[in-house]
Write an enzyme that holds these catalytic residues in place. Structure first.
Site, PDB file in Angstrom:
ATOM      1  N   ASN A   7       1.021  -1.341  -0.017  1.00 23.68           N
ATOM      2  CA  ASN A   7      -0.047   0.071   0.049  1.00 23.68           C
ATOM      3  C   ASN A   7       0.840   1.264  -0.059  1.00 23.68           C
ATOM      4  O   ASN A   7       1.560   1.545   1.158  1.00 23.68           O
ATOM      5  CB  ASN A   7      -0.971   0.004   1.220  1.00 23.68           C
ATOM      6  CG  ASN A   7      -1.854   0.961   1.444  1.00 23.68           C
ATOM      7  OD1 ASN A   7      -1.875   2.041   0.540  1.00 23.68           O
ATOM      8  ND2 ASN A   7      -2.471   1.169   2.258  1.00 23.68           N
ATOM      9  N   ARG A  87      -2.527  -2.093  -3.426  1.00 26.72           N
ATOM     10  CA  ARG A  87      -3.509  -1.187  -3.262  1.00 26.72           C
ATOM     11  C   ARG A  87      -3.653  -0.155  -4.194  1.00 26.72           C
ATOM     12  O   ARG A  87      -2.764   0.727  -3.831  1.00 26.72           O
ATOM     13  CB  ARG A  87      -4.009  -0.960  -1.809  1.00 26.72           C
ATOM     14  CG  ARG A  87      -5.089   0.025  -1.543  1.00 26.72           C
ATOM     15  CD  ARG A  87      -5.090   0.405  -0.085  1.00 26.72           C
ATOM     16  NE  ARG A  87      -6.046   1.148   0.179  1.00 26.72           N
ATOM     17  CZ  ARG A  87      -6.306   2.308   0.612  1.00 26.72           C
ATOM     18  NH1 ARG A  87      -5.016   2.886   1.089  1.00 26.72           N
ATOM     19  NH2 ARG A  87      -7.439   2.912   1.012  1.00 26.72           N
ATOM     20  N   HIS A 176     -12.511   2.937   0.389  1.00 23.18           N
ATOM     21  CA  HIS A 176     -12.679   1.864   1.370  1.00 23.18           C
ATOM     22  C   HIS A 176     -13.420   0.682   0.695  1.00 23.18           C
ATOM     23  O   HIS A 176     -14.041   0.017   1.520  1.00 23.18           O
ATOM     24  CB  HIS A 176     -13.438   2.317   2.577  1.00 23.18           C
ATOM     25  CG  HIS A 176     -12.697   3.412   3.424  1.00 23.18           C
ATOM     26  ND1 HIS A 176     -13.338   4.365   4.097  1.00 23.18           N
ATOM     27  CD2 HIS A 176     -11.625   3.613   3.754  1.00 23.18           C
ATOM     28  CE1 HIS A 176     -12.772   5.050   4.771  1.00 23.18           C
ATOM     29  NE2 HIS A 176     -11.445   4.550   4.593  1.00 23.18           N
ATOM     30  N   ARG A 235     -11.227  15.371   8.272  1.00 20.62           N
ATOM     31  CA  ARG A 235     -11.962  15.979   7.128  1.00 20.62           C
ATOM     32  C   ARG A 235     -13.530  16.169   7.599  1.00 20.62           C
ATOM     33  O   ARG A 235     -14.042  15.549   8.377  1.00 20.62           O
ATOM     34  CB  ARG A 235     -12.209  14.787   6.136  1.00 20.62           C
ATOM     35  CG  ARG A 235     -10.558  14.097   5.538  1.00 20.62           C
ATOM     36  CD  ARG A 235     -11.067  13.514   4.400  1.00 20.62           C
ATOM     37  NE  ARG A 235      -9.872  12.546   3.944  1.00 20.62           N
ATOM     38  CZ  ARG A 235      -9.831  11.348   4.136  1.00 20.62           C
ATOM     39  NH1 ARG A 235     -10.881  10.451   4.448  1.00 20.62           N
ATOM     40  NH2 ARG A 235      -8.608  10.753   3.632  1.00 20.62           N
ATOM     41  N   GLU A 379      -8.316  -5.394   5.071  1.00 22.03           N
ATOM     42  CA  GLU A 379      -8.010  -5.130   3.563  1.00 22.03           C
ATOM     43  C   GLU A 379      -6.997  -6.040   3.065  1.00 22.03           C
ATOM     44  O   GLU A 379      -7.255  -6.194   1.903  1.00 22.03           O
ATOM     45  CB  GLU A 379      -7.913  -3.558   3.552  1.00 22.03           C
ATOM     46  CG  GLU A 379      -9.105  -2.587   3.914  1.00 22.03           C
ATOM     47  CD  GLU A 379      -8.953  -1.387   4.351  1.00 22.03           C
ATOM     48  OE1 GLU A 379      -8.374  -0.994   5.347  1.00 22.03           O
ATOM     49  OE2 GLU A 379      -9.027  -0.389   3.423  1.00 22.03           O
TER      50      GLU A 379
END
Ligand code: AMP
Length: 393
Positions: A7, A87, A176, A235, A379
């Site tokens: 990743n 990823r 996601h 965020r 993941e």
């Protein structure tokens, strides 16, 4: 199959070597501050051994070479690695599912990079380096947007002029997706095929929901970018889009400053004025900090609203699953979100909610209309399973 999952970010590279059958993690780690002073690699092995290597990491090529050296020293040379899963944050319109790396698929990662420039270029470079350094190992691209590619047009289309959205490829891409796919699969396995309309709640420092009907994604809360939807660590989530124009016109901010403000200086951090980490905020709220209590209340209020919105997109729901850092660990926020949804028949069992475990578990009462689960996400395993499926076929 033994798969290395990578990743890559613009200045970081996380890796995990795992076995798809036994799910054993042999080693994992993170190269940080690539291209910046003070770079290091934090590495962990399955026997609990940990090391921090302070090394110069001028670029991703150096980082990958060092990761392979570290893995070889731990007994896993490149011959022991049967596939590499990458990823990719943004797959654009090219990755409705995971794909084996070829010159063509790698080109697509670069072509859609303007939609996620900080991530996609770095990821494409890393894929290229892996192919060059280890040509005998197969590589697979697993895009975080793939799962959401299949949501109906009425959910992904933006009501902006058609020529503009077509030219700039504007739509809801979500994020996601790999996590939501894993949560769906695990929840359904755990409840023996009895999950039909699931609201999957990935609540971490980034947070999103997905409405999943019999395995198909029907809607999600993130949009063109991961800024949309829930209030997150830093965020702001959904706000009136005209706020951007107002900040530029009246506030005197540049567009880049607004971008940074909304992505890095907002959310729980801004509301609490304490931290972006829910643990710090919960502690401060317990001590009576009003801003922190408001941050928690707003997080739960928005999550409740958006869970109801996801349920609406499936005309109902039978199951919801909490996952990721907050969803897996914070009984306080799970209880707060569930309280918002009591009117819909969600009822948590406080004792079950407080239990801690790394396994999927039910936390609702026996008579709750909606089954509420905690499903630890994975993941990396989902990516590795895609690698296995694609490289074996
Ligand atoms: P994630 O992005 O999934 O790694 O989630 C990270 C966030 O989960 C942190 O910023 C915390 O706000 C929250 N969190 C709450 N409790 C815990 C915990 N026990 N361990 C890790 N993260 C936690």
């Amino acid at each position: 199959m033994r798969v290395l999952v990578i990743n890559a970010g613009s200045s970081s590279l996380k890796y995990q070597l795992l076995d798809t059958k036994t799910k054993e993690i042999f080693a994992k780690g993170n190269c940080e501050r690539i291209g910046i002073d003070g770079a290091f690699i934090g590495h962990e092995e399955h026997d609990g051994g940990k090391q921090k290597l302070e090394v110069a990491l001028p670029d991703h090529r150096t980082a990958i070479k060092l990761v392979f050296e570290i893995l070889a020293a731990a007994g896993f040379d490149s011959g022991a690695i049967e596939g590499i899963g990458h990823r990719v944050v943004q797959g654009g319109w090219y990755f409705p599912e995971s794909k084996v790396v070829t010159n063509e698929t790698l080109g697509w990662v670069r072509e859609v990079a303007p939609l996620a420039p900080l991530h996609n270029y770095a990821e494409a470079d890393v894929i290229e380096i892996c192919r060059e350094l280890f040509p005998s190992i197969g590589n697979v691209i697993v895009a975080d947007t793939s799962f959401h590619y299949h949501i109906p047009e009425k959910a992904w289309r933006y009501a902006l002029p058609r020529d503009v959205v077509d030219r700039l490829h504007i739509r809801k891409y979500g994020a996601h997706g790999t996590s939501h796919r894993y949560i769906w699969r695990t929840a359904n396995e755990f409840l023996k095929g009895e999950v039909h309309r699931l609201v999957s709640c990935h609540l971490g420092s980034g947070a999103s929901l997905s409405a999943i009907k019999d395995g198909r994604d029907m809607d999600t809360t993130m949009g063109l970018t991961p800024l949309d939807g829930l209030i997150m660590g830093t965020r702001c989530g959904s706000i009136d889009p005209a706020t951007v124009c107002y900040l530029v016109r009246e506030g005197g901010y540049t567009i880049d400053e607004v971008d940074t403000m909304m992505n890095k200086q907002s959310g729980l951090r801004a509301l609490s004025a304490v931290s972006s980490d829910s643990r710090d905020i919960e502690e401060a709220a317990e001590r009576g900090d009003r801003n922190c209590q408001m941050a928690l209340d707003m997080f739960c209020y928005r999550a409740g609203q958006l869970i109801a919105e996801m349920a609406q997109s499936m005309h109902g729901f039978d199951t919801m699953a909490f996952s990721a850092g907050i969803g897996e660990n914070s009984d306080v926020l799970r209880a707060g979100v569930a309280r918002e949804l009591e009117w819909l028949g969600v009822s948590l069992d406080p004792k079950k909610n407080e239990l801690r475990s790394d396994d999927p578990r039910v936390i609702s009462t026996d008579d709750s209309k909606i089954k509420v689960l905690v499903v630890p996400t994975n993941e990396e395993l989902m990516i590795a399973l895609d690698v296995e499926e694609l490289l074996h076929s």
